[in-house]
Enzyme design. Structure first.
Site, mmCIF file in Angstrom:
data_model
loop_
_atom_site.group_PDB
_atom_site.id
_atom_site.type_symbol
_atom_site.label_atom_id
_atom_site.label_comp_id
_atom_site.label_asym_id
_atom_site.label_seq_id
_atom_site.Cartn_x
_atom_site.Cartn_y
_atom_site.Cartn_z
ATOM 1 N N LYS A 171 -69.958 -40.928 -10.090
ATOM 2 C CA LYS A 171 -69.402 -40.931 -8.740
ATOM 3 C C LYS A 171 -70.498 -40.565 -7.736
ATOM 4 C CE LYS A 171 -65.041 -41.853 -9.678
ATOM 5 N NZ LYS A 171 -64.343 -43.037 -9.144
ATOM 6 N N ASP B 76 -63.198 -52.816 -5.761
ATOM 7 C CA ASP B 76 -62.070 -52.007 -6.240
ATOM 8 C C ASP B 76 -61.043 -51.893 -5.127
ATOM 9 O OD1 ASP B 76 -60.244 -50.183 -7.183
ATOM 10 O OD2 ASP B 76 -61.671 -48.581 -7.548
ATOM 11 N N LYS C 21 -56.221 -52.293 -10.990
ATOM 12 C CA LYS C 21 -55.468 -51.074 -11.269
ATOM 13 C C LYS C 21 -53.981 -51.336 -11.063
ATOM 14 C CE LYS C 21 -59.244 -47.974 -9.993
ATOM 15 N NZ LYS C 21 -59.769 -47.009 -9.004
#
Length: 369
Positions: A162, A243, A267
């Site tokens: 991250k 994303d 997702k």
């Protein structure tokens, strides 16, 4: 056999370590668990995680959506009419993708339970073991170095770092991770929208110049800045993954049209569940894009459903299924577990879940015939 009741639970489960990204600092999983029950008392589970900075949906909004719209829509319907039930849920409200995902997953889980087969088998697959990466929370050079060394020693050979909190020092963080993890471990970066396009290009090119071997960089710029995402993709060699820029088919078509990314992270909580996620995977595959399946910070319910989809459909790279690894203790009875750097799915009906055991469970509302 009809759907007899839809129960909505609020669940909070602590993490063993804070999960820090460019968007948030989290110490708990906060989620709404949907339990759909048929007239024989069999249950299917789904969940709607609260991730303000990605979906914008709260626990309260997901609870309201499920109890006020989806439950009345489903109670009394045939539990085996899976495709039509999911279609009705998808079209019943605008947005509220986590709530849609929770109900969609619960409907799939219940259908598999009723058939007596694991969810992955109902989806068309047979694998029960799925490899995963593990995330390294954003932090100092020293903390990331220690985490990278520990995760590599535990057998994780794909690390998702991250970054995005500070473009100036992100290069030092990635360098420290590479040195600690060694040359054989794959490193991927997730900036969580933390860079400007120019910062992204500067950081990524610098890493390319020193041969850091970054597998890909995920969502380097703000989710609405598809033009900026395309500009970054055009100016670096490292593959770029979308994303937060891709929730649904319309988003993906726009990314494809602009050639803004080389791959996508699908997702369930963004795409409205297994039904929407399958469509995105198929479209991406048809366009030659790379794919992984990821998860928000979720419990064994959402992560297990995502892993089941990966096991059935496959992705082009190791998926991002480490959410449950961050939990201090199990949130459910049964369900998926980890074995080294892999998710192990239960050889049991549906998701293999028989109840909730998290630290705080409060039944918010219910609908029944």
């Amino acid at each position: 056999m009809t759907i007899a009741a839809v129960h909505v639970h609020r669940l909070v489960a602590p993490l063993h370590t804070p999960f820090v990204t460019a968007l948030a600092h989290l110490t708990h999983v906060s989620t709404v668990v949907v339990e759909i029950v048929d007239r024989d008392g069999r249950s299917g589970f789904g969940e709607a995680p609260e991730v303000w900075t990605v979906t914008g949906s709260s626990l309260a909004s997901s609870e309201a959506c499920v109890s006020e719209v989806f439950a009345p829509l489903l109670v009394g319907r045939d539990a085996d009419d899976l495709v039509e039930n999911c279609r009705r849920v998808s079209g019943a409200v605008v947005g509220n993708e986590p709530a849609k995902a929770a109900v969609d997953i619960a409907l799939h889980d219940l259908a598999a339970v009723r058939l007596g087969v694991p969810l992955v088998r109902m989806l068309g697959g047979s694998r029960l073991v799925v490899p995963t990466d593990v995330s390294l929370a954003a932090g100092t050079v020293d903390s990331l170095s220690r985490a990278a060394k520990s995760r590599a020693a535990e057998g994780f050979d794909v690390l998702k770092v991250k970054v995005g909190t500070d473009a100036v020092t992100d290069i030092d963080r990635v360098t420290a991770v590479r040195q600690a993890a060694g040359p054989e471990v794959r490193i991927r970066l997730d900036a969580n929208q933390g860079w400007t396009p120019r910062e992204a290009v500067r950081v990524i090119r610098s890493l390319e110049d020193v041969g850091m071997g970054v597998e890909f960089v995920e969502q380097p710029v703000a989710y609405r800045d598809v033009e900026g995402l395309a500009w970054v993709s055009d100016h670096v060699e490292t593959p770029i993954m979308a994303d937060e820029s891709v929730f649904d088919v319309r988003d993906l078509v726009e990314v494809i049209r602009r050639r803004a990314a080389d791959m996508i992270n699908v997702k369930l909580a963004k795409s409205g569940g297994l039904s929407g996620a399958r469509t995105l995977l198929e479209l991406a595959r048809a366009q030659g894009m790379g794919t992984i399946l990821g998860s928000m910070l979720e419990t064994e319910i959402g992560t297990g459903a995502a892993a089941s989809l990966v096991a059935a459909y496959g992705t082009t790279m190791v998926s991002d299924l480490d959410a449950v690894w961050w939990l201090r203790r199990p949130a459910v009875v049964g369900g998926m577990r980890y074995q080294g750097a892999a998710v192990v799915l239960p050889d049991a009906p549906g998701l293999g879940i028989s109840g909730l055991v998290a630290a705080e469970v409060r039944e918010a509302t219910e609908a029944r015939t």
